[in-house]
Design a protein around this motif. Structure first.
Motif, PDB file in Angstrom:
ATOM      1  N   ARG A  93      -1.065   0.808   8.419  1.00  0.00           N
ATOM      2  CA  ARG A  93      -2.190   0.095   7.789  1.00  0.00           C
ATOM      3  C   ARG A  93      -2.928  -0.719   8.837  1.00  0.00           C
ATOM      4  O   ARG A  93      -2.377  -1.104   9.860  1.00  0.00           O
ATOM      5  CB  ARG A  93      -1.697  -0.793   6.627  1.00  0.00           C
ATOM      6  CG  ARG A  93      -1.287  -2.209   7.030  1.00  0.00           C
ATOM      7  CD  ARG A  93       0.092  -2.254   7.593  1.00  0.00           C
ATOM      8  NE  ARG A  93       0.453  -3.588   8.038  1.00  0.00           N
ATOM      9  CZ  ARG A  93       0.414  -3.981   9.296  1.00  0.00           C
ATOM     10  NH1 ARG A  93       0.008  -3.147  10.257  1.00  0.00           N
ATOM     11  NH2 ARG A  93       0.762  -5.214   9.639  1.00  0.00           N
ATOM     12  N   LEU A 137       0.861  -1.181   0.000  1.00  0.00           N
ATOM     13  CA  LEU A 137       0.000   0.000   0.000  1.00  0.00           C
ATOM     14  C   LEU A 137       0.900   1.234   0.000  1.00  0.00           C
ATOM     15  O   LEU A 137       1.972   1.226   0.598  1.00  0.00           O
ATOM     16  CB  LEU A 137      -0.883   0.031   1.240  1.00  0.00           C
ATOM     17  CG  LEU A 137      -1.671  -1.239   1.561  1.00  0.00           C
ATOM     18  CD1 LEU A 137      -0.908  -2.108   2.559  1.00  0.00           C
ATOM     19  CD2 LEU A 137      -3.029  -0.889   2.128  1.00  0.00           C
ATOM     20  N   VAL A 140      -5.280   1.999   4.665  1.00  0.00           N
ATOM     21  CA  VAL A 140      -3.949   2.563   4.834  1.00  0.00           C
ATOM     22  C   VAL A 140      -4.099   4.020   5.253  1.00  0.00           C
ATOM     23  O   VAL A 140      -5.021   4.711   4.803  1.00  0.00           O
ATOM     24  CB  VAL A 140      -3.099   2.427   3.556  1.00  0.00           C
ATOM     25  CG1 VAL A 140      -3.737   3.146   2.374  1.00  0.00           C
ATOM     26  CG2 VAL A 140      -1.674   2.892   3.786  1.00  0.00           C
ATOM     27  N   SER A 147       1.996  -5.164   3.323  1.00  0.00           N
ATOM     28  CA  SER A 147       0.800  -5.560   4.069  1.00  0.00           C
ATOM     29  C   SER A 147       1.158  -6.107   5.442  1.00  0.00           C
ATOM     30  O   SER A 147       0.388  -5.998   6.389  1.00  0.00           O
ATOM     31  CB  SER A 147      -0.015  -6.580   3.291  1.00  0.00           C
ATOM     32  OG  SER A 147       0.767  -7.734   3.044  1.00  0.00           O
ATOM     33  N   ASN A 163      -4.960  -4.081   8.480  1.00  0.00           N
ATOM     34  CA  ASN A 163      -5.329  -5.139   7.538  1.00  0.00           C
ATOM     35  C   ASN A 163      -6.770  -5.603   7.732  1.00  0.00           C
ATOM     36  O   ASN A 163      -7.437  -5.984   6.766  1.00  0.00           O
ATOM     37  CB  ASN A 163      -4.370  -6.322   7.675  1.00  0.00           C
ATOM     38  CG  ASN A 163      -2.989  -6.003   7.160  1.00  0.00           C
ATOM     39  OD1 ASN A 163      -2.801  -5.034   6.423  1.00  0.00           O
ATOM     40  ND2 ASN A 163      -2.000  -6.788   7.548  1.00  0.00           N
TER      41      ASN A 163
END
Length: 120
Positions: free
Chosen positions: A72, A34, A79, A53, A74
């Protein structure tokens, strides 16, 4: 298909802070990286920061090191970009970008962009 929705841009004074968010939606894909990019009129889009990630690896452009932090979530496929000590030269349209894997194929998607203006 992956949809990205950004939020958090706006007008801020020099030295201030903003937090950008970008949420990915869709099905049948996994995100492996990201990132945030920015672009001003007449210039090419440039990388601001990226994160894997797993969160293990981050990468920052020299012009934001020590001021911006990428993170981030998940579970939310989201993000973030925390921007501190903003400068007028940070004024730009900020775009999120995700790299995905689906069915053995790689994909790359962009958000719609959010304007960040740093001005007194």
């Amino acid at each position: 298909q992956v949809q990205l929705v950004e939020s958090g841009g706006g007008l801020v004074q020099p030295g201030g802070s903003l937090r950008l968010s970008c949420a990915a939606s869709g099905s049948g894909f996994s995100i492996y990286i990201l990132g945030w990019y920015r672009q001003v009129p007449g210039k090419e889009r440039e990388l601001v920061a990226s994160i894997t990630s797993s969160g293990v690896r981050t990468n920052y452009a020299d012009f934001v090191k020590g001021r911006f932090t990428i993170s981030r979530d998940n579970a939310k496929n989201t993000v973030y970009l925390q921007m501190n000590r903003l400068k007028p030269e940070d004024t730009a349209v900020y775009y999120c970008n995700v790299g995905t894997i689906a069915g053995g194929s790689l994909g790359n998607y962009w958000g719609q962009g959010t304007q960040v203006t740093v001005s007194s």
